[in-house]
Design a protein around this motif. Structure first.
Motif, PDB file in Angstrom:
ATOM      1  N   VAL A  17      11.005 -29.333  18.313  1.00 46.45           N
ATOM      2  CA  VAL A  17      11.473 -30.022  17.105  1.00 46.45           C
ATOM      3  C   VAL A  17      11.522 -31.524  17.370  1.00 46.45           C
ATOM      4  N   GLY A  18      12.002 -31.918  18.524  1.00 39.00           N
ATOM      5  CA  GLY A  18      12.038 -33.334  18.895  1.00 39.00           C
ATOM      6  C   GLY A  18      10.653 -33.952  18.927  1.00 39.00           C
ATOM      7  N   ARG A  19       9.676 -33.215  19.438  1.00 45.26           N
ATOM      8  CA  ARG A  19       8.293 -33.723  19.452  1.00 45.26           C
ATOM      9  C   ARG A  19       7.771 -33.876  18.028  1.00 45.26           C
ATOM     10  N   CYS A  20       8.145 -32.950  17.140  1.00 45.97           N
ATOM     11  CA  CYS A  20       7.727 -33.050  15.739  1.00 45.97           C
ATOM     12  C   CYS A  20       8.349 -34.277  15.071  1.00 45.97           C
ATOM     13  N   ILE A  21       9.597 -34.569  15.398  1.00 45.90           N
ATOM     14  CA  ILE A  21      10.276 -35.731  14.833  1.00 45.90           C
ATOM     15  C   ILE A  21       9.561 -37.007  15.267  1.00 45.90           C
ATOM     16  N   ASP A  22       9.132 -37.058  16.517  1.00 46.95           N
ATOM     17  CA  ASP A  22       8.485 -38.249  17.071  1.00 46.95           C
ATOM     18  C   ASP A  22       7.008 -38.350  16.715  1.00 46.95           C
ATOM     19  N   ALA A  23       6.400 -37.266  16.245  1.00 42.42           N
ATOM     20  CA  ALA A  23       4.961 -37.241  15.977  1.00 42.42           C
ATOM     21  C   ALA A  23       4.601 -38.113  14.777  1.00 42.42           C
ATOM     22  N   THR A  24       3.435 -38.738  14.866  1.00 44.38           N
ATOM     23  CA  THR A  24       2.924 -39.516  13.739  1.00 44.38           C
ATOM     24  C   THR A  24       1.739 -38.821  13.080  1.00 44.38           C
ATOM     25  N   GLY A  81      -2.072 -29.787  17.285  1.00 41.23           N
ATOM     26  CA  GLY A  81      -1.728 -28.440  17.723  1.00 41.23           C
ATOM     27  C   GLY A  81      -0.576 -27.887  16.906  1.00 41.23           C
ATOM     28  N   ALA A  82       0.438 -27.401  17.602  1.00 43.14           N
ATOM     29  CA  ALA A  82       1.597 -26.803  16.920  1.00 43.14           C
ATOM     30  C   ALA A  82       2.596 -27.859  16.445  1.00 43.14           C
ATOM     31  N   ILE A 128       8.970 -27.345   6.069  1.00 43.70           N
ATOM     32  CA  ILE A 128       8.490 -25.968   6.166  1.00 43.70           C
ATOM     33  C   ILE A 128       7.407 -25.706   5.119  1.00 43.70           C
ATOM     34  N   ASP A 129       7.616 -26.200   3.900  1.00 43.26           N
ATOM     35  CA  ASP A 129       6.625 -26.010   2.828  1.00 43.26           C
ATOM     36  C   ASP A 129       5.299 -26.685   3.151  1.00 43.26           C
ATOM     37  N   ASP A 130       5.335 -27.778   3.932  1.00 44.93           N
ATOM     38  CA  ASP A 130       4.119 -28.499   4.281  1.00 44.93           C
ATOM     39  C   ASP A 130       3.384 -27.923   5.492  1.00 44.93           C
ATOM     40  N   LEU A 131       4.003 -26.968   6.173  1.00 42.49           N
ATOM     41  CA  LEU A 131       3.339 -26.372   7.346  1.00 42.49           C
ATOM     42  C   LEU A 131       2.139 -25.540   6.893  1.00 42.49           C
TER      43      LEU A 131
END
Length: 71
Positions: free
Chosen positions: A28-35, A39-40, A65-68
């Motif tokens: 989740v932290g990596r997703c927060i930091d991602a631009t 991958g996942a 979640i809706d955008d995944l």
């Protein structure tokens, strides 16, 4: 005061989001930091600092979640 308490209860920490979506807090932290998606890891914008903790709203979680992509 009661209105503020209700608003704070609607905020979720990284650990709470991780538990709700079945991911590790680290992911989740990596997703927060991602631009960008890689991958996942999908970008998860909209987080704010509340003291030393990052928090987001339930509405922001639903939008992410809706955008995944579909599994």
């Amino acid at each position: 005061m009661a209105m503020l308490s209700a608003a704070v209860r609607e905020l979720l920490t990284i650990e709470e989001v991780a538990k709700l979506v079945g991911l590790s807090a680290k992911t989740v932290g990596r997703c927060i930091d991602a631009t960008e998606a890689k991958g996942a890891v999908r970008p998860f914008p909209g987080w704010k600092l509340l003291g030393r903790k990052k928090v987001t709203t339930r509405e922001n979680l639903r939008a992410w979640i809706d955008d995944l992509p579909a599994a």
